[in-house]
Each structure stands twice: as structure tokens, then as C-alpha cells.
Design an enzyme around this catalytic site. Sequence first.
Site: not given
Lengths: 630, 630
Positions: A87, A133, A165, A197, A271, A379, A404
Site C-alpha cells: 500500500h 498488496g 509493522d 499505526l 490510513h 505452506e 494443505f
Amino acid sequence: MDTLEKQSFLGSSWFSIIKNMDHLPQIAKLLRYYCLVSTSAAGSGHLTSSLSAVELMTALYFAGFLKYDLENPDFLNNDRVIFSKGHASPLFYALYAVAGKLTEKDLKTLRQIDSPLEGHPGVRFPYTEVTTGSLGQGLSVGVGLALNAKYLDKLPYKTYVLLGDSEMAEGQVWEAMQLASYYKLDNLIGIIDVNRLGQRGETMLGHDVSDYAYKARAFGWETIVIDGHNLTEITKAYRKAEQIKNSPVMIIAKTIKGKGISFLADQDNWHGKALREDQLQEALLELGDVDVSVRGEITQPEDLRAKVVKEKNVDLNNFLIKSDKKKLATRKAYGNAITKLGAQNQKIIVLDAEMNNSTFANIFAAAFPKRYFEMFIAEQNMVSAAVGLARMGKIPFVSTFGSFLTRAFDQIRMAQYSKANIKFVGSHVGVSIGQDGPSQMGLEDIAMFRSIRESIVLYPSDAISTEKLVQQMAIHQGISYLRTTRMDTPIIYKQDEGFEIGGSKTIYKSEKDMVTVIAAGITLHESMKAYRQLRKNKINIRVIDLYSVKPLDIKTLKQAAEETKALVTVEDHYQFGGIGEAVKAALVNQSTPIYSLFVGQQPRSGQPDELLASEKIDAAAIVEKVRSLL
Amino acid sequence: MDTLEKQSFLGSSWFSIIKNMDHLPQIAKLLRYYCLVSTSAAGSGHLTSSLSAVELMTALYFAGFLKYDLENPDFLNNDRVIFSKGHASPLFYALYAVAGKLTEKDLKTLRQIDSPLEGHPGVRFPYTEVTTGSLGQGLSVGVGLALNAKYLDKLPYKTYVLLGDSEMAEGQVWEAMQLASYYKLDNLIGIIDVNRLGQRGETMLGHDVSDYAYKARAFGWETIVIDGHNLTEITKAYRKAEQIKNSPVMIIAKTIKGKGISFLADQDNWHGKALREDQLQEALLELGDVDVSVRGEITQPEDLRAKVVKEKNVDLNNFLIKSDKKKLATRKAYGNAITKLGAQNQKIIVLDAEMNNSTFANIFAAAFPKRYFEMFIAEQNMVSAAVGLARMGKIPFVSTFGSFLTRAFDQIRMAQYSKANIKFVGSHVGVSIGQDGPSQMGLEDIAMFRSIRESIVLYPSDAISTEKLVQQMAIHQGISYLRTTRMDTPIIYKQDEGFEIGGSKTIYKSEKDMVTVIAAGITLHESMKAYRQLRKNKINIRVIDLYSVKPLDIKTLKQAAEETKALVTVEDHYQFGGIGEAVKAALVNQSTPIYSLFVGQQPRSGQPDELLASEKIDAAAIVEKVRSLL
């Protein structure tokens, strides 16, 4: 001054950094300007998430660390940069404007339908290595790129991954962390932009950079904790990171979301938001004079050749399907096939998630240990690492139980947007695995792989068709899936039979066919048994091996619909998204009725034949269904 | 002797442990005997993985730690045990034989089709809390159980999770680790059975128990490292774990895979294998005399009532859809609806993965903060934790972007085998999200949720239908999925309109209808626009709101097929596994042609209307398709 720093000062490249440092604050300012104006032009975009990483990327790109030939994005020696926090794309594109490859006007096409500058970096933009993304995937892609550099091409390029983060909460990041350390990927450098944040509020760890460092060290990484807006600290960190051997390095940078604009800095509720015109003017006023003519230089990489991995000679006779062989599990045939292909094509790489003695990827691993990577039970990391390997021109085969592979659906979904050339192999599908029970049974895997827009789904029933289809997969570009069966199944094809993506085989056919039974994998053998039983009672059925589940051989199916009274599909898979639905949807305008047998009850542990019977997908059920249609 | 140990010796419960300790070695021996004979009777099963955890479970169950009313598995005060390493099921069942609830004969039905003793623990066995077998999920389930105890029911029961060392490679485990520490789940005790060997060979960390401890501490857990075959060390560890406050505890036990039988112990190539009769006899000889009459006692839990969470009064008027309201995003309607329901039913719990200001789960979070759990960006842990909450009778609504729910497909798949009552909500579906681009677009989510055998898939187009369908979801038992749209959409239904699972609404209908257009969500509005455009040219179409994608309202669809010349489905989703296929498969025996409009090209960033147009799923494309059919 510690030893590393002293060495740095003595090295000539350090002087060039010092020289470049003069421009860096101006570049950082210009990057902020570009982020502001491009997102406001778009009316949306992640401005504040871009602003926090400005200095981190300024130093990486323009202080001599990143080595990249901008005229040749596919050059093997280029360092790699992954914006795992995709982003922050406004910053990503802005960097290439500073590097002289985009104009401000280009940047202002951000998020427009005809622009390659998408909301999250996509591969239509030539400097995007892989599409990001979906958070938490970038470090795993970096693992793939770094594995390639260290163990396959043996080139000195480095892989830099910018992480948010918030995305450190994704388990996949820790899968990548552990594996990178296991494989001592000292060519992999992560940068966590700890801006405190997330989208909705504070992250779990907030600004506690030491906690990130503690975790990263526990996962075997060297760590460097810095102020992510201090260019001197940042350049020192990259320099140090370059020199660390035998372990990957994580630079943990304390930053401010929205840094540089006071009403955005460290504030909630910004954001993914762009500034309105009045807000933009206020921000630009605060930013002050910007030199829009300043340009940064990206260092050219060396021109080295990729090494050819030396391997011991492998006796391919060991992997032939002997002509007197009566039965072989398709999973074993896969293991043999991939090994034979591996001898012909050095680009073939195999990854497996701690199941290689079940998927039979271990056959390849024994023959070509340098091109096999054990990815352990993780995986998601395995699939994204394969995206990285595919980016470097490798042809990864990725195997585990079909059940799986569902764990990595998001990663598979994202792989399509990188146009990744990956071959997935899922073993132990359906109730025919028997006693291990439903948790281990691939029963939604066909539905999952079919849903990927341009995927190929193959489901062979015997060893010969498996081998031929693995060859087809290796040639095909894009995402394909091979579904293999646990138990030994009869070999029904001759060595010289041809198999194509989109094809089918009509096993039994006569002018007297009453009903057509369409099956694949284990149920083809049940259909053949049903044929033999019905024949005893002078009832002829047509039997089609629908080994190519996507794309379908619609011509053959339509012909069967024209020539027989009814079609019956039989599959060891749940109903929705499976073979029956695929056939029905493809033949919807035909008037011939189509019936489907599938796994309809929740399966249990039991013997394979008991389970095939209880789910009514065995020969007896097929016979019964056919009889009901006469 | 440290303080904790001293306290233990002084406490009366410690004496009872000491007393019980006498029997423990005999019990351990009997457990090994049961594991041996049951797997040999089955001819398969994970013997060696069971043997390594014998002492760990002996002490947990029979030294006074586990509190459990065997007569009442649903008793709210029972401690919870999750075998995250579900393949150790032979040991799991053997424990209940020692506890007197199964006989040796019962154990020998292991893996038989009519036995509840499946290859991996399933909920047909009454003491299985949740079905396990896909590794790395158990600790997350434990997080759900522990969140319930600490924050909802406020009961002192503890949750014990037995983990394999191989599964520590799964990122989901670290998602659970981080969240458990964030929520200070001191009622959650993990036990890692570090037996060094995975299925195929050595794990990444081998026998390095201190490395596991380092990692666990970095993730905020208290750790206790022990010899996993030393009953004294084990009992001390459980005692200590019981007393640790404010953080979860991980007991890291160094063990030997195949412990107790010399030819199995610490050997490769025994994973998932049972002994042949001759091998069994050799093993039993080595095991020596076994007292098959020894029984262990499980301590009764206290009889405490679950607390009722006290909440502030919420003015429900704030969440009404005002009658003059013209437009509202279905995601926002979801937020309002769940809040209104939450006021009526305390069992409703909401989980979200750091997207609550996009999914609008934040409306519920603001009204009922004690029943909202922020799960951060870790979808896998979120889903498995919801399985734990559902096990305790809660009704979890689990939301994030529809695209990112794919991250948890394996967890959703497994949830069905626990008969978990979970309501999934995916926002931001399809190309109509616009500029954020394909990585954020749910385009395979319908296919994924449809593939789950008994799932419900709902896709409302307006605020009223969303609200009514959320009510239906809350009542329905099992796995359901609600697909919500980002943008505001017109409110088309009246407040008193009824909506049912399996229903549909015919929006426009006349005797002159030429073609039926079948849509849901955003494309319903495009279909209605198309209706209005066509009407101007005196062309009537029928428009059906197929808000229940699974199950389908086949009756209405069939009627439309009978009464109009053609059907056209339109969906903001990829082709395979979507609405078009569902309708085609359901109506396969009808002669009326069915055409499908869907997202056929790879989407880009762009304006929603541009993307709907370029994918040919907007009103213009519908008009064009209808015209081509006249």
C-alpha cells in the site's frame, strides 16, 4: 566507532555514500512532495504509510546501496526490492520518478485505469518484482529471490524487503523468518517500517522496536535498530547489513506514520486517505520549498553470469515406468517424472512442505539435492517463495497434500497477479486416502484451483498419463495444478500415448453406448470396473478420462452428450466447484441429462474401498446409477 | 528450591499429586501398550508420535492437573485439551481407556469406518473438543477457548494444547503466540513435544529446546524447559504453569520419538507407521509386564456459573436504517445489524483482522467492546480462535476483506469438521472496490465458501436485505458466509420484506419478459439499470436478486427458465465456482440457454464504474447481452 563502522569509513564505497548523502534530504523532500500530489490527484491512496518510509527508501535507492540497471529490469544481477507493504505504492513509484524514469505527470496517473501505477504495485509497472498488496507475503517472496541468488544462480545480488509493522502479525512472516535463518540467507535484508499505526489503530507492539528486535533475533536474524528518519543512522545500517555473513538481517526502524506533515504525523484515521485540495495546499506549505529538479542515481550492478549448478550423474533408467509394471501410484509417477524432467532442464526446482516422502518429491530431492528446497510445514511461505523463484526464471514445482495447499490460497491467488509460473502438486486427495480421515483429504482442492482465473487443473489416473501431464505442466506458462492419488492404481495407458492440456481420453466407446461415465483419477478405475460389470449384462457404457479438469475437452463431452442417453460424472471431491459442476456448466445448453456422483457425506476414517462405497462413488454406485437411467 | 516450588510443596494439592505419582509410571506403560496394540490392530497410525508424549499426557491427565467431568463433556467448567498434533490420536484415545471410558477392544477399532476413533481426532468422539489433523491450528483454537474463559464466561478452566515440534514451523502458531500474549492468556498452557523428527526427517531446530524457549519468550510467553519423559519434572512444570499470572505458559519438553521401544526410538522412517505382528511382539516383549487393570483418575472441576458480561446501554435507534435513507453500503448495514443482534443475544461475539473500520465491525466494537476481539492481521489464527469460541457456545462473526479470508481456507475447511457454528463476513468484494486494485478484490471468495460441503453463501444487495440475512445467519447452525460491498448502494427493499436462506427476490416481472437477468450484490443494481434502459425501448426483462448463492432458489430459477427465452447471470466474481456456474449446474436439465457475465479479465486499479464496464458486468454490458438474445 565499532569495527564495522571503521571498515566502512576505509572502504571507497563509503566515501561515495558520504558524497551522495548531501542530496538525500532534498530527495526525501521531493519524495514526500510526490506522495502528496499523486495521492491527491488520485483522490485515494496510502499517503501516510508512504511518508513513514521516505528516508528508509531514499537511502536504499540513492546512497549507493541498491544496485540496479534501470534500463534492464530483468537483468539477473539487479538487486531486488519488494514492497511487502504494497500500500506504500505512492512512495514506490515516486522513487522511480526521482530516478528519472517517471515524470510528475506520470505519478499523477496513480490509480487510473490505464496507468501501470496501480493502487498496490502490480507487474504492469516494469520495476515491480512481484505484485504485493496482501500483507505478509513479501518476505517470503524475498526468501525465494535470496535462495535463488545464494544456492542456484550464485549471484551476489541482494534482496531488500520493506515490511510494515502491522503485517508482522501475519504468521507467514515468521515462516519466512525461520526459513531464511535456516538457509542462512545473508543476502536478504528486511526493513520494518515501525510506524506504530495500523489501519484501525495501534499495532500490538506499538513503537516498541526492541520487541521486534527480540523476536527477530530469536528467529535467527541479525538486527539493527534505528531511527527511521535519520539518514545517517539509516545509511550506517545498510552498510552494516551488507557486511553481515551467514544470517539474514532485519533493520528495525522507528518511524512516524505521516511523517513530515504535522496534521498527519502519528495521527489515527488517516490510513489509506489522500488529502483534499485545501489540505494538500496546507501540507505543501508546511513541506516548504521542494527542488523538483533533484535526481538520485541508482548504482549499476556488476555483470556476472549465473552459475550452472553442478550435479552428479543420475541414471534415468531408475525412473522409467517398466513395461511389465502393472500398478503405480500417480504420486510416485509424479516423483519419477519430475526427476526425469529435472535431468533435462536445470531450471526445474522442487519445493515441498515436509511431506516429500508422501508426495514423492523425495525422488527428485535425492537425485538433485541442490535444486530441492525443504520448506518444512509452512505452506504459505513455500508458495510465496516459489513466486520469487519463478520471478528469477526458475520453474518451481510445489508439493504437499492437496488438502494443505488450501492453507496457501491467498498466496496462490496473489501469485496469479505476478504472472508467476508455478506448478502445484497436491497428493492424498479424496476419501480414497482412507484411514487418515477427513482432515488429510483434499476435497475442495479442485474448486480452489479452478477458481483462479487462468489456472490449469490436471488429474491423471495412471502413471503414464501423470508423466505426460507433468511434462505438459513444465512447458505451460502460468499456474497449474496436478492432483495425485495416494494408492497404487493400474497402469492403463501405453508408453506412447499422448496427453494434452484440455484433452481427454475415451477409454471405452461403442455405437451401443447407453450412458457416458465421466471420471478422473481414482474414479476412472471405478468407472472401468463398472464398465466391465455392466458389459457382463450386455450394457455398454462410454467411459471418459477427464484428466484435464480445466480447461475441459468440451468437444468430446458434447459428442458424448449427443451419442448417449445421459452423462454421469464421478469424482472423489465435494460437489461445489468440482468436476460435476464444471461439466454441467460447460454443457448447459445440451438437452442430455447430466448426473453427478461426488463426496456427499462427511467422510470418516476407513478403508479406501469402504469410503468410496459409502460415498457412492465406487463401481457399484456407478453401476446402480447407470441402471437407473436405462 | 525456588519460591514457586516451595509454595507447591506447601499446598495441599501438591500432596495429592505426590500420592498420585506412584501410579504414573504404570499408567505410562499401559498407555504405550495401548498405542502399540491399537495401531497394529488398525494396520496404520502414528505410533511413534504418540509414544513421545506419553509421560507429558500421563501427568496432565492423572496427576491431578486436568479437571474434567467425564460424564459431561459439555460442562462449561471442564479444562480443555487440544491435541494440535492430532496424529497422536492413538495416545489421545488411550488416555480415555486409562480413565475408564474406553476398553482395549474399543481402542482396537481405531481407524475403522464405524468407530469414533478416527485417524485424527474428530468430534464424533465425545472427548474431542475440536477436530485436528491439519497442523498448526490447535494453539489458535486454544486462544479462542482461553479468550472465552478469561473475558467472556470468566470461568477458571484452563486450556492445554499439545503441540508437535514440526508444526512450530507453521506461521499460524506464531500468530496464536503473539495474540495470546497480547491478551495475557494465563489460562492457556502449551506443551511442545520436541521429539526432533518430523515426517520426513529432522525438524529445523532438532532437539534444541532452548531455541524454542527463546522464541516463545520473545513472543511474550513464560517458558519451562523439561525432560519430557521425567514425570517429576513434568508434574513440577504443570504446577508452576498453573501459578503463572498475566502470560501464557509454554512447556517445552525434550522427548524421544518412539520412546520406550528401542528399535523405534529416535529413528527415521517410522512416522505414521504401525508395527507388524512380529514387530509388535518384539516391542511388547521389550515393554515387559503391563498392568492392564491400572486406572487413572481425572479430577472433577468446580461447579461455577459463567458470568454475564455487563455492558453499558446501547441506543439501538442509532443502528436503525432510517426510512428516508436512500443509499447505504451493505458492509455498513452489516455493522449496524450485528450491533442490533448483539443487543439481543449476548452469545454474539465479533472478531476482525485489523479491518474493522472497513468491514464496519467497529460499530459492534464500539457498542460492545467486551464482546469484540481485535485479532490483528492474522486471519488464520482468527478463524481457528473462532472455532474455539464456537465450541463454548458463542456465536462468532468473523470479518475482514473477502479476499483475505482466502488466507484461512484450511482453517475454514477444518472448522466444518468440528461442526463449528461460525459466521464469516467478507467485505470489499469484486472489482467494484475500485482503485485499490486486484490484490484487495474478493474474486474467488464465492468459489471458496461454496466448496465447503454444508456451507451457506449469502450476497445481499442493499441494507435491508443485509440486515435480514445477518439475522438468518445468526440463527443458522454451521458455516455461513456473507459477502458485502464497499460502495453505497441504493436501498431497494421495504423494512418489512422477508429474506430466507435459500430464497431469492424477483425484482421485476411481467408476462412480457423476454430474458431473465440473475444477479446479486452490486450487479443487481446494474441489472436494475439495464431493466430501466431496456424498458425505454419496450423490452421487458425479469430481474432476480439471487441473494442466496448457496443454497439456490431453484424453483424460482426454473420458473424463469420456463417463462423467459434465456437466462443471463451477472456477477462481480471470477467465472469458475461462481454464481454463473452454480446456476448452470442447478438448471442443467432445462433447455433454456443460460449465459454468464463475470469478471473475465485481470482487473486493474480504476474507478468502480470503469472496472464494471471494462469487465462487461455493468448495465451497458447487460443491455448488450440481452439485445443479442432477442
